[in-house]
Design an enzyme around this catalytic site. Structure first.
Site, short mmCIF file in Angstrom:
data_model
loop_
_atom_site.label_atom_id
_atom_site.label_comp_id
_atom_site.label_asym_id
_atom_site.label_seq_id
_atom_site.Cartn_x
_atom_site.Cartn_y
_atom_site.Cartn_z
N HIS A 1 -24.71 7.84 1.78
CA HIS A 1 -23.99 7.05 2.78
C HIS A 1 -23.17 6.00 2.04
O HIS A 1 -23.72 5.31 1.15
CB HIS A 1 -24.99 6.39 3.74
CG HIS A 1 -24.34 5.57 4.79
ND1 HIS A 1 -23.66 6.12 5.86
CD2 HIS A 1 -24.24 4.23 4.92
CE1 HIS A 1 -23.18 5.13 6.61
NE2 HIS A 1 -23.51 3.99 6.07
N ARG B 1 -26.23 22.38 19.76
CA ARG B 1 -26.55 21.82 18.45
C ARG B 1 -27.69 22.60 17.80
O ARG B 1 -27.63 22.94 16.62
CB ARG B 1 -26.92 20.34 18.62
CG ARG B 1 -26.74 19.47 17.41
CD ARG B 1 -27.01 18.00 17.74
NE ARG B 1 -25.85 17.37 18.36
CZ ARG B 1 -24.86 16.82 17.64
NH1 ARG B 1 -24.90 16.87 16.33
NH2 ARG B 1 -23.84 16.25 18.24
C1 GRF Z 1 -17.88 9.91 0.97
O1 GRF Z 1 -17.49 8.60 1.29
C2 GRF Z 1 -19.36 10.04 1.16
O2 GRF Z 1 -20.04 8.83 0.98
C3 GRF Z 1 -19.49 10.42 2.58
O3 GRF Z 1 -18.42 11.32 2.82
C4 GRF Z 1 -17.31 10.89 2.00
C5 GRF Z 1 -16.65 12.08 1.38
O4 GRF Z 1 -17.53 12.64 0.46
N1 GRF Z 1 -20.77 11.03 2.82
P1 GRF Z 1 -17.10 13.93 -0.42
O5 GRF Z 1 -15.91 13.53 -1.26
O6 GRF Z 1 -16.73 15.03 0.57
O7 GRF Z 1 -18.31 14.23 -1.24
#
Ligand code: GRF
Length: 204
Positions: A109, A65
């Site tokens: 989030h 990581r």
């Molecule tokens: C979304 O639900 C966001 O809240 C989470 O990942 C999902 C996809 O986000 N962090 P995106 O369409 O790739 O920006």
């Protein structure tokens, strides 16, 4: 403020941030998009906007990581990045990168934190029968989905909602609150109140 967006997927939040940053008055410029997945749809989208992209493929680090995060950090430093916005970025970051970017890394989030940290937030919201759900933008801290909250947006949960219909309603509000949060952080308005986990600055 030169801003990098880290993605793993379609990058709809990335798109919202790029669009908001097109306003010359916006205090952040999106200088770079980094994906940990070479096949992320968001990479094409970023290129359409003429934004520089990079791939740091976490599968090439044999599970180390920190080695992966050191590479990400090198790419960020080489691009003279000031702020990092995680947007649909699906890797847990270790204290190594989180501490290196303390106060300069934010994440969105899909829940009203501190409720529903972790994954499958819409399914869990429906299971719990909550009537309000939404999204949160927060500073990234060492503990997952736990850093100082910058902005939140709430949506109603309807009786006939499925995880997909709820996710779609939440995504709409994500695209509104993320640009607002980046504006607050890039302009220096969003501040972490010393010694607490409270971020202030969303005056209006
Ligand atoms: C979304 O639900 C966001 O809240 C989470 O990942 C999902 C996809 O986000 N962090 P995106 O369409 O790739 O920006």
């Amino acid at each position: 403020k030169k801003t990098a967006i880290l993605i793993s997927g379609r990058g709809s939040n990335m798109g919202a941030l790029i669009s908001a940053a097109m306003d010359p008055a916006f205090p952040a410029e999106i200088s770079l998009v980094i994906s940990n997945r070479p096949d992320a749809k968001g990479l094409e989208r970023a290129k359409e906007f003429g934004i520089a992209t990079a791939v740091v493929d976490h599968t090439e680090y044999g599970g180390d990581r920190q080695a992966f995060e050191r590479s990400v950090d090198e790419v960020l430093k080489a691009a003279k990045i000031d702020l990092v916005a995680l947007a649909g970025f699906m890797r847990i970051l270790s204290p190594y990168l989180v501490n290196a970017w303390a106060g300069r890394m934010i994440n969105i989030h899909p829940a009203l934190l501190p409720s529903f940290k972790g994954l499958a937030t819409h399914e869990r919201a429906l299971e719990e029968g909550v009537k309000l759900h939404g999204a949160t933008v927060h500073f990234v801290s060492a503990e997952m989905d736990d850093g100082p909250i910058i902005t939140q947006g709430a949506v109603p949960v309807l009786d006939q909602d499925t995880p997909d219909s709820l996710a779609a309603r939440v995504l709409d509000v994500e695209h509104k609150i993320y640009p607002k949060a980046l504006q607050l952080v890039a302009s220096g308005k969003a501040k972490i109140k010393g010694g607490t986990k409270v971020a202030t600055g969303d005056a209006d």
